[in-house]
Design a protein around this motif. Sequence first.
Motif, PDB file in Angstrom:
ATOM      1  N   SER A  99       0.996  -5.015  10.137  1.00 30.84           N
ATOM      2  CA  SER A  99       2.094  -4.834  11.077  1.00 30.84           C
ATOM      3  C   SER A  99       2.444  -3.347  11.207  1.00 30.84           C
ATOM      4  N   GLU A 132       5.035 -11.245  12.101  1.00 25.40           N
ATOM      5  CA  GLU A 132       5.367 -11.249  10.664  1.00 25.40           C
ATOM      6  C   GLU A 132       6.055 -12.555  10.283  1.00 25.40           C
ATOM      7  N   VAL A 144       2.074  -9.147   4.187  1.00 32.33           N
ATOM      8  CA  VAL A 144       2.231  -8.379   5.422  1.00 32.33           C
ATOM      9  C   VAL A 144       2.256  -6.912   5.022  1.00 32.33           C
ATOM     10  N   VAL A 204       5.817  -8.296   1.450  1.00 30.92           N
ATOM     11  CA  VAL A 204       5.833  -7.399   2.609  1.00 30.92           C
ATOM     12  C   VAL A 204       5.809  -5.995   2.028  1.00 30.92           C
TER      13      VAL A 204
END
Length: 281
Positions: A99, A132, A144, A204
Amino acid sequence: MTRWLVTGAAGQLGTHLARQLPPSDVVALSRDELDITSPRAVTEAVRAARPDVVVNAAAYTAVDAAEADEDRAYAVNATGPRLLAAAVAEHGGRLIHVSTDYVFDGTADRPYEPGDPTGPRTAYGRTKLAGEHAVRAALPDCCVVRSAWIYGGPGANFVDTMLGLEQRRETVDVVADQTGSPTWVADLAGALIGLGLSSLTGRVLHYANAGTASWFELAQEVFRAVGADPDRVRPVTSAGFARPAPRPAWSVLSTAEWAACGLGDPRDWRSALREYLSGKT
Ligand SMILES: NC(=O)c1ccc[n+]([C@@H]2O[C@H](COP(=O)([O-])OP(=O)(O)OC[C@H]3O[C@@H](n4cnc5c(N)ncnc54)[C@H](OP(=O)(O)O)[C@@H]3O)[C@@H](O)[C@H]2O)c1
């Protein structure tokens, strides 16, 4: 042996992932070979490759075009990743989804941490944030990884554009009021491979080369590295470069959590840039 499936394999990141992984261990599929918005194609690709790790490097990355094409951007940046995550959930394995800093509003005055509030201001950013959420809902164990200011090609990228302009123009105007962490795609690819080989799940994280620069400073460094006079690059403000999608003023991503996970400290962006440019001569 770890079996890898890489989507978006003709893009910058996909190309470098495929280049760095042992050829016998990777199935790398370009958009022509796997359209991630096709449910059947995604299921079949995952079933056939039986990957231990899927890295989704496919994306709709045309930031300005996305403003007038948000449905298409959503299909690639959110629906496709959801399909991949669902296929991995069904067949087993892990997913690393890539991302962007565009999920933030770009107004911070310190590096963004992974847990900071998001607030995309562009269609591209909204669709990437939706991606996401989609992958984490379908596959909570997925990772992510947000990155920013990626260069290295193949295809158009800021550093190569500056190299071309250095040859063609006496002076080049470059915005000095947007700040980020320039990131060589080869370093990002290596970092994602390290993550894939680790046992980390459900995170993340941010990965970018260390340090900060404005586009102006990055352009000056490119000129300097090829022996050109950096004063040929002139600082200007974003006001003179109106674009359909507003560019974030602040795109610096903190990699503290990346390092705290034992994945290593990214090197400084200037060192990475020099290595990239030395490989082009
Ligand atoms: N570039 C940056 O500065 C930057 C910064 C932060 C984060 N990121 C993220 O990093 C990741 C990799 O970016 P990148 O720079 O490598 O982008 P890229 O060079 O634009 O590569 C993306 C690839 O995805 C392909 N693709 C598009 N639609 C697809 C679909 N439906 N199915 C399969 N493949 C499809 C594209 O093919 P076509 O070219 O044929 O459309 C392209 O080859 C993306 O998630 C991006 O959002 C990029």
